[in-house]
Design a protein around this motif. Structure first.
Motif, PDB file in Angstrom:
ATOM      1  N   ASP A   1      24.963  -3.382  33.433  1.00  0.00           N
ATOM      2  CA  ASP A   1      24.879  -4.144  32.182  1.00  0.00           C
ATOM      3  C   ASP A   1      23.528  -4.858  32.150  1.00  0.00           C
ATOM      4  O   ASP A   1      23.449  -6.080  32.271  1.00  0.00           O
ATOM      5  CB  ASP A   1      26.035  -5.140  32.094  1.00  0.00           C
ATOM      6  N   VAL A   2      22.462  -4.064  32.007  1.00  0.00           N
ATOM      7  CA  VAL A   2      21.108  -4.607  32.112  1.00  0.00           C
ATOM      8  C   VAL A   2      20.395  -4.710  30.771  1.00  0.00           C
ATOM      9  O   VAL A   2      19.215  -5.066  30.712  1.00  0.00           O
ATOM     10  CB  VAL A   2      20.246  -3.766  33.082  1.00  0.00           C
ATOM     11  N   GLY A   3      21.099  -4.393  29.670  1.00  0.00           N
ATOM     12  CA  GLY A   3      20.471  -4.502  28.369  1.00  0.00           C
ATOM     13  C   GLY A   3      19.377  -3.482  28.165  1.00  0.00           C
ATOM     14  O   GLY A   3      19.370  -2.400  28.763  1.00  0.00           O
ATOM     15  N   ILE A   4      18.433  -3.841  27.317  1.00  0.00           N
ATOM     16  CA  ILE A   4      17.319  -2.958  26.980  1.00  0.00           C
ATOM     17  C   ILE A   4      16.021  -3.733  27.093  1.00  0.00           C
ATOM     18  O   ILE A   4      16.027  -4.939  27.322  1.00  0.00           O
ATOM     19  CB  ILE A   4      17.474  -2.386  25.544  1.00  0.00           C
ATOM     20  N   THR A   5      14.917  -3.059  26.926  1.00  0.00           N
ATOM     21  CA  THR A   5      13.603  -3.705  26.957  1.00  0.00           C
ATOM     22  C   THR A   5      12.814  -3.302  25.728  1.00  0.00           C
ATOM     23  O   THR A   5      12.983  -2.195  25.207  1.00  0.00           O
ATOM     24  CB  THR A   5      12.831  -3.333  28.233  1.00  0.00           C
ATOM     25  N   SER A   6      11.980  -4.212  25.263  1.00  0.00           N
ATOM     26  CA  SER A   6      11.075  -3.891  24.164  1.00  0.00           C
ATOM     27  C   SER A   6       9.624  -3.885  24.650  1.00  0.00           C
ATOM     28  O   SER A   6       8.699  -4.070  23.877  1.00  0.00           O
ATOM     29  CB  SER A   6      11.257  -4.882  23.003  1.00  0.00           C
ATOM     30  N   ASP A   7       9.473  -3.707  25.944  1.00  0.00           N
ATOM     31  CA  ASP A   7       8.133  -3.574  26.516  1.00  0.00           C
ATOM     32  C   ASP A   7       7.490  -2.287  26.001  1.00  0.00           C
ATOM     33  O   ASP A   7       8.158  -1.276  25.815  1.00  0.00           O
ATOM     34  CB  ASP A   7       8.228  -3.538  28.044  1.00  0.00           C
ATOM     35  N   MET A   8       6.193  -2.349  25.736  1.00  0.00           N
ATOM     36  CA  MET A   8       5.468  -1.183  25.216  1.00  0.00           C
ATOM     37  C   MET A   8       4.215  -0.939  26.059  1.00  0.00           C
ATOM     38  O   MET A   8       3.088  -1.147  25.609  1.00  0.00           O
ATOM     39  CB  MET A   8       5.085  -1.412  23.750  1.00  0.00           C
ATOM     40  N   PRO A   9       4.406  -0.540  27.329  1.00  0.00           N
ATOM     41  CA  PRO A   9       3.249  -0.365  28.213  1.00  0.00           C
ATOM     42  C   PRO A   9       2.310   0.735  27.751  1.00  0.00           C
ATOM     43  O   PRO A   9       1.145   0.751  28.141  1.00  0.00           O
ATOM     44  CB  PRO A   9       3.901  -0.022  29.561  1.00  0.00           C
ATOM     45  N   GLN A  10       2.814   1.672  26.912  1.00  0.00           N
ATOM     46  CA  GLN A  10       1.957   2.753  26.443  1.00  0.00           C
ATOM     47  C   GLN A  10       0.973   2.286  25.378  1.00  0.00           C
ATOM     48  O   GLN A  10      -0.018   2.979  25.083  1.00  0.00           O
ATOM     49  CB  GLN A  10       2.820   3.904  25.891  1.00  0.00           C
ATOM     50  N   LEU A  11       1.216   1.116  24.772  1.00  0.00           N
ATOM     51  CA  LEU A  11       0.299   0.585  23.761  1.00  0.00           C
ATOM     52  C   LEU A  11      -0.841  -0.139  24.468  1.00  0.00           C
ATOM     53  O   LEU A  11      -0.609  -1.098  25.208  1.00  0.00           O
ATOM     54  CB  LEU A  11       1.040  -0.379  22.838  1.00  0.00           C
ATOM     55  N   PRO A  12      -2.091   0.307  24.287  1.00  0.00           N
ATOM     56  CA  PRO A  12      -3.222  -0.321  24.986  1.00  0.00           C
ATOM     57  C   PRO A  12      -3.248  -1.830  24.785  1.00  0.00           C
ATOM     58  O   PRO A  12      -3.119  -2.324  23.660  1.00  0.00           O
ATOM     59  CB  PRO A  12      -4.446   0.353  24.333  1.00  0.00           C
TER      60      PRO A  12
ATOM     61  N   ASP B   1      -2.665 -15.408  18.900  1.00  0.00           N
ATOM     62  CA  ASP B   1      -2.790 -15.878  20.282  1.00  0.00           C
ATOM     63  C   ASP B   1      -1.439 -15.832  20.991  1.00  0.00           C
ATOM     64  O   ASP B   1      -1.292 -16.277  22.123  1.00  0.00           O
ATOM     65  CB  ASP B   1      -3.391 -17.285  20.338  1.00  0.00           C
ATOM     66  N   PHE B   2      -0.418 -15.291  20.310  1.00  0.00           N
ATOM     67  CA  PHE B   2       0.890 -15.054  20.930  1.00  0.00           C
ATOM     68  C   PHE B   2       1.495 -13.847  20.233  1.00  0.00           C
ATOM     69  O   PHE B   2       1.983 -13.941  19.100  1.00  0.00           O
ATOM     70  CB  PHE B   2       1.799 -16.281  20.784  1.00  0.00           C
ATOM     71  N   THR B   3       1.433 -12.705  20.916  1.00  0.00           N
ATOM     72  CA  THR B   3       1.889 -11.448  20.328  1.00  0.00           C
ATOM     73  C   THR B   3       3.189 -11.012  20.990  1.00  0.00           C
ATOM     74  O   THR B   3       3.298 -11.005  22.212  1.00  0.00           O
ATOM     75  CB  THR B   3       0.820 -10.355  20.500  1.00  0.00           C
ATOM     76  N   ILE B   4       4.167 -10.653  20.151  1.00  0.00           N
ATOM     77  CA  ILE B   4       5.498 -10.284  20.638  1.00  0.00           C
ATOM     78  C   ILE B   4       5.795  -8.850  20.261  1.00  0.00           C
ATOM     79  O   ILE B   4       5.496  -8.414  19.137  1.00  0.00           O
ATOM     80  CB  ILE B   4       6.589 -11.192  20.025  1.00  0.00           C
ATOM     81  N   GLY B   5       6.376  -8.123  21.195  1.00  0.00           N
ATOM     82  CA  GLY B   5       6.843  -6.776  20.908  1.00  0.00           C
ATOM     83  C   GLY B   5       8.336  -6.788  20.641  1.00  0.00           C
ATOM     84  O   GLY B   5       9.120  -7.085  21.543  1.00  0.00           O
ATOM     85  N   ALA B   6       8.731  -6.508  19.408  1.00  0.00           N
ATOM     86  CA  ALA B   6      10.150  -6.474  19.049  1.00  0.00           C
ATOM     87  C   ALA B   6      10.537  -5.115  18.494  1.00  0.00           C
ATOM     88  O   ALA B   6      11.558  -4.971  17.836  1.00  0.00           O
ATOM     89  CB  ALA B   6      10.462  -7.573  18.025  1.00  0.00           C
ATOM     90  N   ALA B   7       9.689  -4.128  18.742  1.00  0.00           N
ATOM     91  CA  ALA B   7       9.952  -2.773  18.234  1.00  0.00           C
ATOM     92  C   ALA B   7      10.141  -1.822  19.407  1.00  0.00           C
ATOM     93  O   ALA B   7       9.781  -2.118  20.544  1.00  0.00           O
ATOM     94  CB  ALA B   7       8.782  -2.297  17.373  1.00  0.00           C
ATOM     95  N   GLY B   8      10.688  -0.682  19.113  1.00  0.00           N
ATOM     96  CA  GLY B   8      10.781   0.368  20.128  1.00  0.00           C
ATOM     97  C   GLY B   8      11.640   0.010  21.301  1.00  0.00           C
ATOM     98  O   GLY B   8      11.325   0.339  22.444  1.00  0.00           O
ATOM     99  N   ALA B   9      12.754  -0.702  21.066  1.00  0.00           N
ATOM    100  CA  ALA B   9      13.667  -1.026  22.163  1.00  0.00           C
ATOM    101  C   ALA B   9      14.087   0.246  22.883  1.00  0.00           C
ATOM    102  O   ALA B   9      14.403   1.257  22.266  1.00  0.00           O
ATOM    103  CB  ALA B   9      14.892  -1.749  21.624  1.00  0.00           C
ATOM    104  N   LYS B  10      14.056   0.197  24.206  1.00  0.00           N
ATOM    105  CA  LYS B  10      14.359   1.389  24.994  1.00  0.00           C
ATOM    106  C   LYS B  10      15.083   0.999  26.271  1.00  0.00           C
ATOM    107  O   LYS B  10      15.131  -0.171  26.648  1.00  0.00           O
ATOM    108  CB  LYS B  10      13.083   2.158  25.319  1.00  0.00           C
ATOM    109  N   ALA B  11      15.634   2.007  26.926  1.00  0.00           N
ATOM    110  CA  ALA B  11      16.321   1.774  28.192  1.00  0.00           C
ATOM    111  C   ALA B  11      15.308   1.475  29.290  1.00  0.00           C
ATOM    112  O   ALA B  11      14.130   1.862  29.207  1.00  0.00           O
ATOM    113  CB  ALA B  11      17.146   2.998  28.564  1.00  0.00           C
TER     114      ALA B  11
END
Length: 698
Positions: A110-121, A235-245
């Protein structure tokens, strides 16, 4: 009640909503014979339903977080703070960096998901993913406290991104914020027309700028670059798209759907011993969007099915609802409700959402008190006094008091270790477990036992291990021994000592001890303190109070984990820095006052302690002021003798694997302190050795 042996290991990876509810249910109705382990990156798990309210400033961080330390204690589970990064289905183990593999018989994810986008430069260096929630909440808290001219960009214009945009605009409203919501298509496209229109109106009211059909190509330190050449300042950017496992799930070789664990109606994967719930699971039998409401309603089914899998029972079926009431925060204390295409908004809906969210969280705040031990009608005289008014503490809180030892041992009572021949010292120590994690407990017990050697200014040479394991099956004995011995070997080898054998047995509870020898040219004893010496303490005090509070469900999880980490901090380098100390001991079961009394009695001196200079563990002072005491506290007050000056009860708090207490020349004290701090020790000069026999605090 009979103490039944442990025979099966249940491991829960992640502290998500489903697992949190399962732990509460387990505490109410445990399955005898099962050892439960929870693996989570931190001591708390944020509740997603209250995240927008937290961001907007309507809730504190404590109100947002489920305290997994307290919940695990209630459930009788061990909590391992660490991020799982793999499952070996052949060996049936879970890997967590920095510790031996964790064996399981039945496993749930039960680890949820991530919206990290390491592929985006530039994203990894200059942006924060909205999920996992814990890291995001901490980053936002830091930004909110420091932002001067806030410029915020949210990548992802779904409902979650819009909620965060409005919450941030509201929280920053007094600082003229510039909040931009970006989407590669149309924002809020998942909502019906009515709900979407109302949400757009709310975004406009909060001053959030919408940039649609925006292709983000790079995140830079001060903004976001789009494919059309635009630069969105941020000066504070959030990734809330592309939620993935989470990426590590792909390495499990389980059946997956877009990276999510495929489960059947019994919430079981294609591996019958592995379950998955919440956002990390794909309901192949009846697909549903990622939403916390499904996770919450999976909890009773998962609880029943885990018990069935561990006891040979029959599994039940989870039937997800077709639709649910969506309550969406609009920044201020207003909310939008949407269901079956119908939408409305207003303050009353916020009150409804707030009521639902607080009711959910109260389940973890108002844990039922465990029934007190019921004594037979007739017992021997003195039973009530022997039991005391609280459970016996673990660690050094379970030791025999200083006064009793001094009375019995007489002239044998004194230094931390004994010099068995010129240049060689020996000491032995063991601890009753104060945490259910054998790895953490082994590290603490080894560090604690090594303290006697380090306090003599010696280098550890060899060690034997003495173990009492709780009654358990041969398979669990092997698993537990493997964890303990791997940890003991690692900790001791780092100090230069070798494990030379030991002894093990089964009993009522986990107890870990070590007998250790050390080598030194000239042992540092208790008897060398000189008038005018500065008194140095290398670790803060308060572990006895914090762990007593943890047993009672009163300590904050973060404070408990911080306390355990301080206990595990070795003192090898500190001992080397304090090589020229005139007298030295380690602060353990007798408390700071008792161990200082030992130095003063053996040296024929007194001491003055500066109350404001004594370092304390986070949370210890407030718990002590509220009346929390270790079960050894009263004995330590007697053992320390009279201390003049204002009352300060933490002086008598028994410490486990505490810091070194050294008296050093006043000429070298400041340099030694600087060296200790540079080596990572939270050390302090806490007083001075004086003439006479009086110990006072000022």
């Amino acid at each position: 009640m009979m103490n039944l042996p442990l025979t099966r290991d249940l491991v829960l990876i992640g502290g998500g909503h489903t697992h949190a509810l399962v732990l509460r249910m387990w505490g109410m109705n445990p399955l005898p014979g099962v050892r439960v382990t929870v693996v989570n990156p931190g001591p708390t798990a944020p509740y997603s339903g209250m995240l927008p309210g937290f961001v907007a400033g309507h809730y504190s961080r404590d109100e947002l977080d489920i305290d997994l330390v307290r919940l695990a204690r209630f459930a009788g589970a061990r909590l391992i703070v660490g991020a799982a990064d793999g499952i070996d289905r052949i060996a049936k183990t879970v890997s967590v960096p920095g510790r031996p593999p964790i064996a399981y018989d039945v496993l749930s994810i039960d680890v949820g998901i991530t919206s990290d986008m390491p592929q985006l430069p530039g994203f990894t260096d200059h942006a924060v993913p909205a999920k996992p929630l814990g890291k995001f909440a901490s980053c936002w808290e830091s930004y909110l406290n420091t932002a001067q001219n806030p410029q915020v960009a949210i990548i992802g214009g779904g409902v979650a991104g819009a909620e965060l945009a409005m919450a941030m605009a509201h929280a920053l409203r007094d600082r003229s914020p510039k909040v931009t919501l970006l989407d590669r298509g149309t924002v809020l496209s998942a909502l019906g027309d009515t709900a979407q229109g109302k949400m757009r109106g709310a975004l406009k009211t909060q001053g959030v700028k919408l940039v649609e059909n925006a292709e983000v190509v790079e995140v830079i330190e001060d903004g976001v670059l789009l494919a059309d050449g635009q630069r969105i300042p941020s000066d504070f950017t959030i990734g809330a798209a592309g939620a993935k496992a989470h990426d590590w799930i792909a390495g499990t070789d389980l059946d997956l759907h877009d990276g999510y664990v495929t489960v059947g109606s019994d919430l079981r994967s294609n591996d019958p011993d592995i379950f998955a719930v919440g956002d990390c699971a794909h309901l192949a039998f009846d697909p549903r969007p990622k939403a916390g409401v499904y996770a919450v309603r999976q909890a009773p089914v998962l609880f029943q099915n885990l018990r069935a899998a561990l006891s040979g029972g029959k599994l039940t079926t989870y039937k997800p609802q077709k639709d649910y009431l969506k309550l969406i925060s609009l920044g201020a204390k207003s909310a939008l409700a949407e269901k079956f295409g119908t939408a409305m908004q207003g303050p009353l809906l916020w009150q409804l959402k707030d009521h639902i969210d607080r009711k959910f969280m109260r389940q973890f705040d108002d844990l039922p008190a465990m029934a007190a031990l019921k004594l037979p009608r007739t017992t021997a005289l003195g039973m009530a006094e022997a039991l005391g008014d609280k459970p016996m503490c673990g660690g050094c809180g379970a030791k025999v008091g200083r006064a009793a030892l001094q009375s019995v041992l007489a002239d044998q009572f004194g230094d931390d270790a004994a010099e068995i021949q010129a240049g060689q010292v020996i000491s032995t120590d063991h601890l009753r477990a104060l945490t259910n994690d054998p790895v953490a407990m082994t590290c603490i017990a080894a560090t604690h036992a090594l303290g006697d050697i380090w306090a003599m200014g010696a280098k550890p040479q060899a060690a034997t291990v003495s173990l009492v394991l709780p009654r358990m099956s041969p398979a669990l004995q092997e698993r537990t021994l493997s964890e303990i011995m791997a940890t003991a070997t690692e900790v001791l080898n780092k100090t230069g000592a070798k494990v030379a054998g030991g002894h093990s047995s089964l009993g009522d509870e986990l107890t870990i001890g070590f007998t250790i020898t050390g080598l030194t040219d000239a042992p540092i004893t208790l008897a060398g303190a000189k008038v005018g010496d500065a008194i140095i303490l290398t670790k803060p005090i308060g572990s006895g109070t914090i762990m007593a509070a943890e047993m009672a469900g009163k300590a904050k999880g973060a404070d408990v984990i911080g306390c355990l980490e301080l206990m595990m901090q070795g003192q090898a380098r500190a001992s080397e820095i304090l090589y020229d100390a005139h007298a030295m001991t380690d602060v353990t079961g007798f408390g700071l006052a008792g161990h200082l009394r030992g130095i003063c009695d053996m040296s024929g001196t007194g001491a003055v302690l500066k109350r404001d200079e004594i370092p304390m563990m986070p949370g210890a002072r407030s718990l002590c002021d509220a009346g929390t005491r270790s079960s050894l506290f009263a004995d330590n007050v007697v053992g320390a003798g009279q201390i003049q000056g204002p009352s300060f009860d933490l002086l008598y708090d028994p410490q486990t694997a505490g810091g070194l207490l050294a008296t050093v020349s006043s000429d070298s004290a400041e340099q030694m302190l600087a060296d200790l701090k540079a080596a990572g020790y939270p050390a302090a000069i806490i007083g001075e050795i004086t003439a006479g026999e009086t110990i006072k605090i000022v």
